[in-house]
Design a protein around this motif. Structure first.
Motif, PDB file in Angstrom:
ATOM      1  N   SER A 339       0.856  -1.180   0.000  1.00  0.00           N
ATOM      2  CA  SER A 339       0.000   0.000   0.000  1.00  0.00           C
ATOM      3  C   SER A 339       0.893   1.231   0.000  1.00  0.00           C
ATOM      4  CB  SER A 339      -0.909   0.027   1.237  1.00  0.00           C
ATOM      5  OG  SER A 339      -1.653  -1.161   1.322  1.00  0.00           O
ATOM      6  N   LYS A 340       0.933   1.885  -1.145  1.00  0.00           N
ATOM      7  CA  LYS A 340       1.847   3.016  -1.284  1.00  0.00           C
ATOM      8  C   LYS A 340       1.126   4.350  -1.117  1.00  0.00           C
ATOM      9  CE  LYS A 340       5.345   0.400  -2.464  1.00  0.00           C
ATOM     10  NZ  LYS A 340       6.348   0.110  -1.434  1.00  0.00           N
ATOM     11  N   GLY A 341       1.927   5.362  -0.817  1.00  0.00           N
ATOM     12  CA  GLY A 341       1.386   6.715  -0.772  1.00  0.00           C
ATOM     13  C   GLY A 341       0.662   7.019   0.523  1.00  0.00           C
ATOM     14  N   THR A 342      -0.319   7.894   0.418  1.00  0.00           N
ATOM     15  CA  THR A 342      -1.043   8.335   1.608  1.00  0.00           C
ATOM     16  C   THR A 342      -2.507   7.941   1.485  1.00  0.00           C
ATOM     17  OG1 THR A 342      -1.615  10.412   0.543  1.00  0.00           O
ATOM     18  CG2 THR A 342       0.421  10.390   1.825  1.00  0.00           C
ATOM     19  N   LYS A 343      -3.250   8.161   2.561  1.00  0.00           N
ATOM     20  CA  LYS A 343      -4.705   7.970   2.513  1.00  0.00           C
ATOM     21  C   LYS A 343      -5.352   9.105   3.303  1.00  0.00           C
ATOM     22  CE  LYS A 343      -8.635   5.952   1.756  1.00  0.00           C
ATOM     23  NZ  LYS A 343      -9.160   7.256   1.353  1.00  0.00           N
ATOM     24  N   VAL A 344      -6.422   9.619   2.750  1.00  0.00           N
ATOM     25  CA  VAL A 344      -7.169  10.672   3.445  1.00  0.00           C
ATOM     26  C   VAL A 344      -8.281  10.022   4.258  1.00  0.00           C
ATOM     27  CG1 VAL A 344      -8.495  12.799   3.199  1.00  0.00           C
ATOM     28  CG2 VAL A 344      -6.733  12.239   1.525  1.00  0.00           C
ATOM     29  N   PHE A 345      -8.404  10.423   5.507  1.00  0.00           N
ATOM     30  CA  PHE A 345      -9.495   9.913   6.334  1.00  0.00           C
ATOM     31  C   PHE A 345     -10.380  11.053   6.796  1.00  0.00           C
ATOM     32  CE2 PHE A 345      -6.390   6.515   6.759  1.00  0.00           C
ATOM     33  CZ  PHE A 345      -7.192   5.423   6.487  1.00  0.00           C
ATOM     34  N   ALA A 346     -11.675  10.785   6.803  1.00  0.00           N
ATOM     35  CA  ALA A 346     -12.625  11.720   7.385  1.00  0.00           C
ATOM     36  C   ALA A 346     -12.876  11.230   8.800  1.00  0.00           C
ATOM     37  CB  ALA A 346     -13.915  11.724   6.578  1.00  0.00           C
ATOM     38  N   MET A 347     -12.392  11.993   9.772  1.00  0.00           N
ATOM     39  CA  MET A 347     -12.504  11.580  11.165  1.00  0.00           C
ATOM     40  C   MET A 347     -13.777  12.170  11.765  1.00  0.00           C
ATOM     41  SD  MET A 347      -9.752   9.863  11.570  1.00  0.00           S
ATOM     42  CE  MET A 347      -9.871   9.636  13.346  1.00  0.00           C
TER      43      MET A 347
END
Lengths: 587, 156
Positions: A339-347
């Motif tokens: 799993s490369k890169g980043t991930k955006v999360f809605a918290m």
């Protein structure tokens, strides 16, 4: 020039940012050297309305909860006297502010321009390096080389399934056909997820640029953005962005003088969750009921109007220009092996600092919840996180050391999903959470497959029964059997994953189910039918609860112990919330 | 000119006329507040799409309404974040106060109540929206306060 920039995303506007903007604009009118600006979502939803003061030397100071009555002090002290208002300062790039960790611990690629540029200004996007990736590609990178770069970067679909983006593009490129399409899937339907909305509202051009690049790679000259109708602000800003890009020659026939053409149209969804599934989405664009069909053939081969179609999620596309500019290795340097890169999360949920968080893959749940988002609200106990919406599951807080990557999350029984991360504390009943999601999937099932249509209904009935204190001993094995059948016998992702919330809560919180069934008690004191409210002798007769009760079920005189009429009580808990003495007993 | 744009199907889509059905229904609802039968028949005559197909699409999507709505639309968010922050209690109090259930309109035709899956303001949970105004961080009693205030202002 000192600029005061107001965050005008949907969350900000709901918190009153437009009033702040108007107040600032009125006060700064005619004052030389000062300018009011707008930006999208900064991501600190819990501090809205947010105002950034960007000094003439470029130093950035972010203030939280700037309601119109706070505007004067910021103007007097910071702008007038050059003395930042430390009390309300949440972050500054000079190091400091109450919530420094929230922004400084993030790694922003997708959100690189969110909260920084004006989403309605193509010039600000260009100044931030916008459309340079497109120019670079058109200047001499062949489509196959572009696809190779994306494959090499390791970018996987951010909509939830995690299919390698470059591979999908190659399938669509190699599929025979004169006409091909790119579809941007912005039908963000998971309750609790708002990443795509924020990106579209804050940086629409990066998504468009990603689409144009995708079109170039695949050999498509037409694209659609399929957006939820519930996102009016995103639609408005996307419409502006498309017009601006057309005017500047980034969209349309022979882009920047090249042989590549690309046209984008917006398509508003009409409120059907299942349309996030790609074959249903295609049916919806074609003007039909949004019902999924059997795959293969996959849309990359036979999609919109039978033509090869690459369907990519908003966040996926926003990554593409960055990868082109910075190189595949800069992207693949972030994250884990697969799993490369980043991930955006809605918290959201019971976490202290709810908002948008972009982190490198491979950090732990604990780091996100505690270190970045400040832990649980009101000092309560962390119980679980819900990932992946109705297709995902609840991960117990005992597994907070789990790494955030596609494979590790899948092993827990949840899925990475699109990025909604709802935090739950000890006041959340896990049986009720499972019932909540089943109610959602049961309602949103398109009705095509019997097991999804009727199986989810039966599961919902059982779960409702349990939360109402009517559970039977053999309900749990029955639930598990139904879950298994629904998963195996449904055509699309909606049905196949619908049992996940039930299975994960059964896996980690089985004792809660058993308490509901065997003892008729809800350990989290949430399920209304299992609760009673009574007033104890500690009551001072202050009449606070009597006034607060929306059902007028409380009677009593001043300075005398009040009584709740159980027949009229709706068990709403309002009295419990307002009582200052703890004289309301809930059990 | 406007009239022309309204029915220019190619304006919405590149291919065929079929894909224009949903935008046409959306526009009809935007203008009338709901989908009037006469409008559906007019779309059928204009495009040749079978009326049964139009009805099928109109009833598939949650956005479309076949009945008129009240003067104001009150939407209570039942997203995950709102749910764990007390949306159920919020809905109960509102429905009790207005005397109408979700999906219904008050007897005086003023308010229609809807529950929606997610308004996307999760950090302000629980949330309700009255027409275009969003109210966040609600408890049952202050939601009723908001409603009472609006009802008072709306009274002549």
């Amino acid at each position: 020039m000192t600029r005061l920039i107001v965050g005008l995303g949907t969350c900000g506007i709901a918190a009153g940012a437009e009033e702040t903007f108007r107040s600032l604009a009125a006060k700064l009118a005619g004052r030389p050297g000062l300018e009011v600006g707008r930006t999208g979502c900064i991501g600190m939803c819990y501090q809205e309305p947010l105002v950034e003061v960007r000094n003439a030397d470029g130093a950035r100071y972010l203030y939280g909860r700037v309601t119109p009555d706070r505007v004067d002090r910021v103007l007097d002290e910071h702008v007038g006297q050059g003395r930042p208002v430390d009390e309300w300062l949440v972050w500054t790039d000079r190091g400091g502010g109450s919530d420094q960790a929230f922004l400084d611990r993030q790694r922003r690629i997708v959100l690189r321009n969110c909260g920084v540029i004006d989403p309605e200004s193509i010039d600000e996007y260009l100044a931030a390096g916008g459309y340079q990736a497109l120019e670079k590609v058109l200047a001499g990178i062949e489509p196959d080389a572009l696809i190779a770069t994306i494959i090499e970067s390791g970018l996987r679909g951010r909509g939830g399934a995690g299919f390698p983006t470059g591979v999908k593009w190659r399938y669509a490129r190699e599929a025979p056909g004169d006409r091909k399409f790119i579809v941007c899937n912005a039908d963000e339907g998971d309750p609790g997820a708002f990443m795509d909305r924020s990106v579209l509202e804050s940086d629409p051009h990066s998504v468009l640029e990603g689409m144009i690049l995708a079109g170039y790679a695949v050999g498509a000259d037409h694209g659609y953005v399929y957006v939820r109708a519930e996102y009016p602000k995103a639609i408005e800003r996307l419409t502006i962005a498309i017009r601006q890009a057309e005017e500047r020659g980034f969209l349309g026939a022979s882009i920047l003088g090249s042989r590549h053409s690309f046209h984008v149209r917006l398509k508003e969804g009409a409120g059907a969750f299942v349309c996030g599934e790609e074959t249903a989405l295609i049916a919806s664009i074609e003007g039909k009921r949004g019902m999924p069909r059997v795959r293969p053939p996959f849309p990359a081969v036979k999609g919109l109007w039978g033509a090869p179609t690459s369907i990519n999620n908003v966040e996926t596309l926003a990554n593409v220009p960055w990868i082109v500019l910075h190189g595949a290795s800069a992207f693949s340097a972030l994250g884990t092996e697969k799993s490369k890169g980043t991930k955006v999360f809605a918290m959201a949920g019971r976490v202290r600092h709810g908002g948008l968080v972009e982190v490198p893959m491979g950090i732990t749940i604990r780091e996100i919840v505690h270190d970045i988002c400040g832990g649980i609200r009101d000092g309560r106990k962390f119980k679980a996180v819900q990932m992946g919406g109705p297709s995902g599951g609840c991960i117990s807080s005992e597994l907070e050391a789990t790494l955030i990557d596609y494979e590790s999350i899948t092993r827990t029984g949840a899925i990475m999903g699109s990025g909604g991360l709802v935090v739950m504390d000890d006041t959340t009943c896990m049986v009720d959470v499972a019932r909540f999601f089943l109610e959602f999937t049961q309602r949103e099932s398109c009705g095509k497959c019997t097991f999804c249509r009727i199986g989810t209904k039966r599961m919902l009935e059982i779960l409702t029964r349990i939360t109402e204190g009517e559970g039977k001993e053999d309900d749990l094995p029955l639930l598990e059997e139904l879950a298994d059948r629904v998963r195996q016998s449904s055509l699309c992702g909606l049905g196949q994953t619908a049992p996940n919330p039930v299975l994960t809560t059964l896996k980690y919180f089985r004792s809660e189910y058993e308490a509901h069934i065997a003892n008729r008690k809800c350990p989290a004191h949430h399920c209304q039918k299992l609760l009673t409210y009574t007033i104890t002798d500690d009551c001072s007769g202050c009449m606070l609860c009597l006034k607060a009760c929306p059902a007028h079920a409380i009677s009593g005189e001043r300075k005398k112990v009040h009584v709740i009429d159980q027949a009229r009580c709706t068990v709403c808990g309002e009295c419990y919330r307002v009582c200052n003495l703890g004289a309301i007993r809930r059990e | 000119m406007r009239q022309h744009r309204r029915y220019d199907l190619r304006n919405h889509h590149y291919e065929g006329e079929e894909g224009a059905l949903i935008p046409l229904l959306q526009r009809a609802q935007q203008e009338d507040g709901y989908l009037r039968r006469e409008r559906l028949v007019a779309i059928h005559r204009r495009t040749g799409i079978p009326l049964a197909h139009i009805y099928g699409v109109a009833t598939f999507y949650a956005q479309f309404r076949l009945k008129p709505v009240g003067k104001h639309l009150l939407r209570v968010c039942h997203g995950t974040a709102c749910h764990v922050s007390g949306a159920v209690e919020l809905s109960q109090a509102i429905e009790k106060h207005l005397g109408a259930a979700a999906g219904e309109t008050t007897a005086d035709g003023q308010y229609s109540i809807e529950t929606v899956s997610c308004l996307g303001c999760c950090s302000l949970a629980p949330v309700m929206m009255i027409d275009q105004d969003t109210y966040g961080n609600l408890s049952p009693s202050n939601a009723i306060k908001v409603l009472k205030k609006r009802q008072k202002e709306e009274r002549p």
